[in-house]
Write an enzyme that holds these catalytic residues in place. Structure first.
Site, PDB file in Angstrom:
ATOM      1  N   TRP A 131      23.093 -15.196  18.303  1.00 28.30           N
ATOM      2  CA  TRP A 131      22.955 -13.925  19.026  1.00 28.30           C
ATOM      3  C   TRP A 131      22.815 -12.712  18.126  1.00 28.30           C
ATOM      4  O   TRP A 131      22.443 -11.647  18.594  1.00 28.30           O
ATOM      5  CB  TRP A 131      24.183 -13.710  19.918  1.00 28.30           C
ATOM      6  CG  TRP A 131      25.479 -13.916  19.194  1.00 28.30           C
ATOM      7  CD1 TRP A 131      26.246 -15.047  19.213  1.00 28.30           C
ATOM      8  CD2 TRP A 131      26.138 -13.003  18.314  1.00 28.30           C
ATOM      9  NE1 TRP A 131      27.344 -14.882  18.388  1.00 28.30           N
ATOM     10  CE2 TRP A 131      27.305 -13.635  17.828  1.00 28.30           C
ATOM     11  CE3 TRP A 131      25.868 -11.693  17.893  1.00 28.30           C
ATOM     12  CZ2 TRP A 131      28.192 -13.030  16.946  1.00 28.30           C
ATOM     13  CZ3 TRP A 131      26.747 -11.078  17.005  1.00 28.30           C
ATOM     14  CH2 TRP A 131      27.885 -11.743  16.538  1.00 28.30           C
ATOM     15  N   ASN A 132      23.136 -12.808  16.833  1.00 31.28           N
ATOM     16  CA  ASN A 132      23.284 -11.572  16.055  1.00 31.28           C
ATOM     17  C   ASN A 132      21.967 -10.875  15.738  1.00 31.28           C
ATOM     18  O   ASN A 132      21.941  -9.665  15.523  1.00 31.28           O
ATOM     19  CB  ASN A 132      24.108 -11.809  14.783  1.00 31.28           C
ATOM     20  CG  ASN A 132      23.533 -12.875  13.883  1.00 31.28           C
ATOM     21  OD1 ASN A 132      22.788 -13.746  14.320  1.00 31.28           O
ATOM     22  ND2 ASN A 132      23.889 -12.818  12.612  1.00 31.28           N
ATOM     23  N   LYS A 155      17.071 -23.289  22.402  1.00 33.30           N
ATOM     24  CA  LYS A 155      18.364 -23.041  23.031  1.00 33.30           C
ATOM     25  C   LYS A 155      18.970 -21.857  22.280  1.00 33.30           C
ATOM     26  O   LYS A 155      19.382 -21.969  21.131  1.00 33.30           O
ATOM     27  CB  LYS A 155      19.291 -24.254  22.916  1.00 33.30           C
ATOM     28  CG  LYS A 155      20.651 -24.063  23.631  1.00 33.30           C
ATOM     29  CD  LYS A 155      21.756 -23.842  22.639  1.00 33.30           C
ATOM     30  CE  LYS A 155      23.105 -23.684  23.308  1.00 33.30           C
ATOM     31  NZ  LYS A 155      23.339 -22.354  23.912  1.00 33.30           N
ATOM     32  N   GLY A 207      23.707 -20.845  12.944  1.00 34.01           N
ATOM     33  CA  GLY A 207      24.917 -20.666  13.726  1.00 34.01           C
ATOM     34  C   GLY A 207      26.159 -20.941  12.909  1.00 34.01           C
ATOM     35  O   GLY A 207      26.162 -20.827  11.682  1.00 34.01           O
ATOM     36  N   GLU A 229      21.209 -23.245   8.875  1.00 37.63           N
ATOM     37  CA  GLU A 229      21.606 -21.967   8.266  1.00 37.63           C
ATOM     38  C   GLU A 229      22.917 -21.589   8.923  1.00 37.63           C
ATOM     39  O   GLU A 229      22.942 -21.192  10.082  1.00 37.63           O
ATOM     40  CB  GLU A 229      20.526 -20.905   8.486  1.00 37.63           C
ATOM     41  CG  GLU A 229      20.727 -19.651   7.623  1.00 37.63           C
ATOM     42  CD  GLU A 229      21.723 -18.675   8.212  1.00 37.63           C
ATOM     43  OE1 GLU A 229      22.900 -18.671   7.747  1.00 37.63           O
ATOM     44  OE2 GLU A 229      21.363 -17.921   9.117  1.00 37.63           O
ATOM     45  N   LEU A 230      24.002 -21.742   8.161  1.00 39.05           N
ATOM     46  CA  LEU A 230      25.331 -21.586   8.729  1.00 39.05           C
ATOM     47  C   LEU A 230      25.996 -20.313   8.201  1.00 39.05           C
ATOM     48  O   LEU A 230      25.318 -19.393   7.790  1.00 39.05           O
ATOM     49  CB  LEU A 230      26.150 -22.845   8.440  1.00 39.05           C
ATOM     50  CG  LEU A 230      25.445 -24.157   8.847  1.00 39.05           C
ATOM     51  CD1 LEU A 230      26.251 -25.369   8.457  1.00 39.05           C
ATOM     52  CD2 LEU A 230      25.111 -24.171  10.333  1.00 39.05           C
ATOM     53  N   CYS A 263      25.256 -12.942   8.627  1.00 42.04           N
ATOM     54  CA  CYS A 263      25.702 -14.086   7.830  1.00 42.04           C
ATOM     55  C   CYS A 263      25.730 -13.751   6.346  1.00 42.04           C
ATOM     56  O   CYS A 263      26.614 -14.199   5.618  1.00 42.04           O
ATOM     57  CB  CYS A 263      24.775 -15.279   8.067  1.00 42.04           C
ATOM     58  SG  CYS A 263      24.754 -15.866   9.762  1.00 42.04           S
ATOM     59  N   GLU A 360      35.003 -16.875   7.294  1.00 40.65           N
ATOM     60  CA  GLU A 360      34.021 -15.804   7.457  1.00 40.65           C
ATOM     61  C   GLU A 360      34.552 -14.807   8.481  1.00 40.65           C
ATOM     62  O   GLU A 360      34.854 -15.186   9.606  1.00 40.65           O
ATOM     63  CB  GLU A 360      32.679 -16.363   7.935  1.00 40.65           C
ATOM     64  CG  GLU A 360      31.637 -15.290   8.181  1.00 40.65           C
ATOM     65  CD  GLU A 360      30.295 -15.868   8.616  1.00 40.65           C
ATOM     66  OE1 GLU A 360      29.257 -15.363   8.140  1.00 40.65           O
ATOM     67  OE2 GLU A 360      30.290 -16.810   9.438  1.00 40.65           O
TER      68      GLU A 360
END
Length: 455
Positions: A131-132, A155, A207, A229-230, A263, A360
């Site tokens: 969402w960011n 999704k 996410g 990509e976490l 992130c 984080e």
């Protein structure tokens, strides 16, 4: 209904969306797979480039209108949202310009014959996005894969459904054929079923670490290519030879852009011991001068967090940090507004036993650490399960030498962070694997098909 726009400034539910049924998912898979097969037989790259050119035009024509959707979905400042639309449009320009070059067969010279590598599409992909950055996260995976010839199912996060649907509608308006990009309001169980489907060739996710593990596990079960990509708890290393004026001018962007919900934004600031008080004073000055308020008001400089859930999580992390021995060096006065505002905060005296040491913190919280020697700073930066981004502030040659020693996917010299279509984006360790953007990202879901001709 899980998918709804709850404006984080007013706390009002503005839109709700019905969940996608299994029958609708099957129809989407049929369309996407048929489109992949059509593109494999008649690879009309020029037609797809025309769609992306038009998409870029529509993004620029409706810049503010589209930006306002993102503001209402997840609360970012209107100016930041407009910049996000601009960045997506730049992806259109870059990939249209580079698609032919990136898809050009690559010759391989051998002593025994001739060989070359064809760059071909893999098939329909499942994208799971956060969402960011509601438009940017979709654009950076969709645009290159559409040009490659990989249709995509999406999704998106449950709290930014209006933005996700708007982007997909814009793609259709730009002339993309049915099945090119389909937004689905689905559960993670349905995501797992889609990944298992033989018509899906791969999955990309941006996410949380937890979400990445779950989706990567499903992909691995079915031998599907995946990129992840976490999260990150990026270190910002201040060297003794840093330009302090430039440093102070960077703090706002490095930690408060998108209300700190980035992130790759700097979370851990590592400064020489003798600079601690001076640096904290710099951060305090920046943090104390923010103006919290309506993110649609262009005079606002700090937006609310994306949701009540996000705010409550950050509140708990800060409380746990203090209970674990951290010092609350500064916290902005709370704002008397209904939205999900979190006051900018500075934490110090965090050791390895503190519960947030390897977490984080997704919001306007700066963690300040000190070091005695440069080797100690490097070791502290690397003492993390994450490895997404890193900043080194100092004389350029010196900063480059330090950056090369950091275990991370990306380093920035004398800047907070950056995202451009021509530079790759991604991390190592628990921050994920694979890359997005640039030629590297363009070819993540490309079949590198060897053709060998014996002499």
């Amino acid at each position: 209904m899980a998918y709804k726009t709850v404006n984080p400034y007013t706390n009002e539910v503005e839109h709700e969306y019905e969940n996608t049924t299994n029958e609708e998912i099957e129809q989407t898979l049929v369309k996407a797979h048929a489109l992949y097969k059509l593109w494999r037989q008649d690879n009309d790259l020029e037609a797809r480039k025309a769609v992306i050119i038009r998409l870029g035009e529509l993004l620029r024509e409706r810049r503010t209108e589209l930006a306002e959707l993102m503001v209402r979905d997840m609360g970012k400042l209107i100016g930041e949202a407009e910049a996000e639309v601009d960045l997506c449009a730049s992806f259109c320009d870059y990939y249209v310009d580079k698609a032919n070059e990136f898809l050009q067969p690559k010759p391989i010279y051998t002593a025994s014959g001739n060989a070359y590598v064809l760059k071909q599409s893999l098939g329909a992909l499942m994208a799971v996005e956060p969402w960011n950055f509601p438009f940017y996260q979709i654009a950076r995976v969709f645009i290159p894969n559409f040009l490659v010839g990989n249709p995509m199912l999406l999704k998106d996060a449950a709290n930014c459904p209006t933005s996700a649907q708007a982007f997909c509608d814009l793609v259709a308006e730009a002339g993309a054929p049915a099945g090119s990009l389909t937004n689905l309001f689905i559960s993670y169980d349905q995501v797992a079923d889609i990944i298992a489907d033989p018509r899906i060739a791969g999955v990309c996710l941006t996410g949380s670490e937890r979400g990445g593990k779950a989706v990567a596990t499903e992909a691995a079960k079915h031998l599907k290519k995946s990129t992840m990509e976490l999260g990150g708890n990026d270190a910002f290393i201040v060297l003794n030879d840093a330009d302090l004026d430039k440093l102070q001018a960077t703090i706002q962007f490095a930690r408060l852009f998108n209300a700190g919900q980035v992130c790759t934004s700097s979370k851990r600031f590592l400064v020489p011991e003798d600079m601690k008080d001076q640096f904290i004073a710099m951060v305090k000055e920046v943090f104390s001068n923010v103006k919290m308020g309506d993110p649609l008001d262009r005079s606002t400089t700090l937006a609310p967090l994306s949701s009540k859930k996000a705010k409550e999580k950050l509140e708990k992390q800060v409380a746990d940090a203090i209970a674990g021995g951290a010092t609350l060096a500064y916290q902005h006065e709370p704002v008397d507004l209904p939205g999900q505002f979190f006051p900018p905060t500075i934490l110090t005296d965090i050791d390895e036993n503190n519960p947030i040491f390897d977490q984080e913190l997704f919001g306007p919280v700066a963690e300040v650490y000190t070091y005695k020697t440069e080797d100690e700073a490097i070791a502290l930066a690397n003492n993390s399960s994450y490895g997404l981004g890193n900043t080194v502030f100092g004389e350029v040659k010196h900063a480059r030498e330090v950056a090369a020693k950091i275990e991370t996917g990306m380093s920035w010299i004398n800047d907070g962070w950056a995202s451009l279509p021509e530079i790759p984006f991604g991390g190592v360790k628990h921050s994920g694997y694979g890359r997005e953007l640039s030629e590297i990202g363009f070819t993540e879901f490309v079949n590198q098909h060897l053709v060998y001709e014996a002499q």
